[in-house]
Write a protein that holds these residues in place. Sequence first.
Motif, PDB file in Angstrom:
ATOM      1  N   HIS A  13      37.788 -45.828  84.893  1.00 39.29           N
ATOM      2  CA  HIS A  13      37.676 -45.079  83.829  1.00 39.29           C
ATOM      3  C   HIS A  13      36.371 -43.996  83.724  1.00 39.29           C
ATOM      4  O   HIS A  13      35.930 -43.562  82.517  1.00 39.29           O
TER       5      HIS A  13
ATOM      6  N   CYS B 214      44.670 -40.639  80.411  1.00 41.22           N
ATOM      7  CA  CYS B 214      44.652 -42.056  80.726  1.00 41.22           C
ATOM      8  C   CYS B 214      44.669 -42.633  79.161  1.00 41.22           C
ATOM      9  O   CYS B 214      44.331 -42.246  78.351  1.00 41.22           O
TER      10      CYS B 214
ATOM     11  N   CYS C  75      43.183 -45.243  78.122  1.00 38.40           N
ATOM     12  CA  CYS C  75      41.888 -45.470  77.626  1.00 38.40           C
ATOM     13  C   CYS C  75      41.485 -44.540  76.581  1.00 38.40           C
ATOM     14  O   CYS C  75      40.441 -44.649  75.787  1.00 38.40           O
TER      15      CYS C  75
ATOM     16  N   GLN D  16      40.694 -41.309  77.601  1.00 39.41           N
ATOM     17  CA  GLN D  16      39.947 -40.101  78.208  1.00 39.41           C
ATOM     18  C   GLN D  16      40.943 -39.237  79.198  1.00 39.41           C
ATOM     19  O   GLN D  16      42.114 -39.499  79.093  1.00 39.41           O
TER      20      GLN D  16
ATOM     21  N   CYS E 238      40.289 -39.903  84.257  1.00 34.73           N
ATOM     22  CA  CYS E 238      39.819 -41.038  84.770  1.00 34.73           C
ATOM     23  C   CYS E 238      40.336 -41.375  86.329  1.00 34.73           C
ATOM     24  O   CYS E 238      41.536 -41.003  86.671  1.00 34.73           O
TER      25      CYS E 238
HETATM   26 ZN   LIG Z   1      40.549 -43.905  81.515  1.00 38.44          ZN
END
Ligand SMILES: [Zn+2]
Length: 317
Positions: free
Chosen positions: A177, A187, A189, A191, A194
Amino acid sequence: MASHTTSHNPDELTAGHCGLRIGIDIGGTKIEAVLVAPDGTIVATDRIPARRGNDQVVEDVVSIARSVAGEHFESVLSVGIGIPGQVDCATGRIAHVVNLDIDTLELGALAGKQLGLPVHVENDVNAAAVGAAHVLAGTDMSGTIVFLNFGTGLAAGIVDNGTLLHGYSGAIGEIGHVPVDPNQFECPCGQRGCLETVCSGASVGRLWPKANPPMPGLITAAHLGDMEAQRVLAMVTHAIVDTVQMVAQAYDPKLIIFGGGMAKTGQPLIDVTLEELARREAHCPFLKGLHLADRLRLAPAAEPLGALGAAWAAASI
Ligand SMILES: [Zn+2]
């Protein structure tokens, strides 16, 4: 009762043998266990299908530990477990193991109480890192060894002089990440860009859905002149070498081991990585001077690295 696939090698073991270790690798679909002699030899293995839920996972760990040790259970010193998700290895508490429907579980304490043995729990990538380091470095565990797990996601395990590094919060090696990829894919997550949106096994499957497993098919298509495959492969190898450089220049490891599902691609994966590395080295004497090509290794595909590493990690505590 789960069906066990057990293999014992009695020639390796004499009665009353002491100092045995059990290593258990818990995956989303199966649980593998090994019984390891003090010299690292695997003397028995066992495998059962994984079941979901807290009680089931504890029950299966206790069951497979007893079955893999068989009549040698009294000679076992410790049990090591590798499992996906967040692991507090100081307490054996695990959290957020989505594939096994576990929110939180005191796995180490509960299994330890039932088995009457010390139980040490590690994240599965860390356990595989220790296993791969022992198999590839043998008895010389000096220096730093980085294990890159190109699985569904991307993460690294770092073994320093035979000991796993955990970092301040346990998040060491979560390089998947780091948002540096120029394609800037979203992503989960939160962001963009990544590394694992481009060079994890799952991402390559998304970028090249025409083959399964995707990486060998992608490499073959690119080599046959498919221009779209060449474009995707360039993107993937760029992210792989970014990952390699990140860990190489942060840790200066003696070995960088490619593991995880994507590493089953074998030598062609190393070859395309070396081609991208050579392109960068051609105009960077500094990078060329690091001799990273000499440090890349493939994780041995035939070894139960996660279970073996879990046993070693428990032994070094
Ligand atoms: Zn990520």
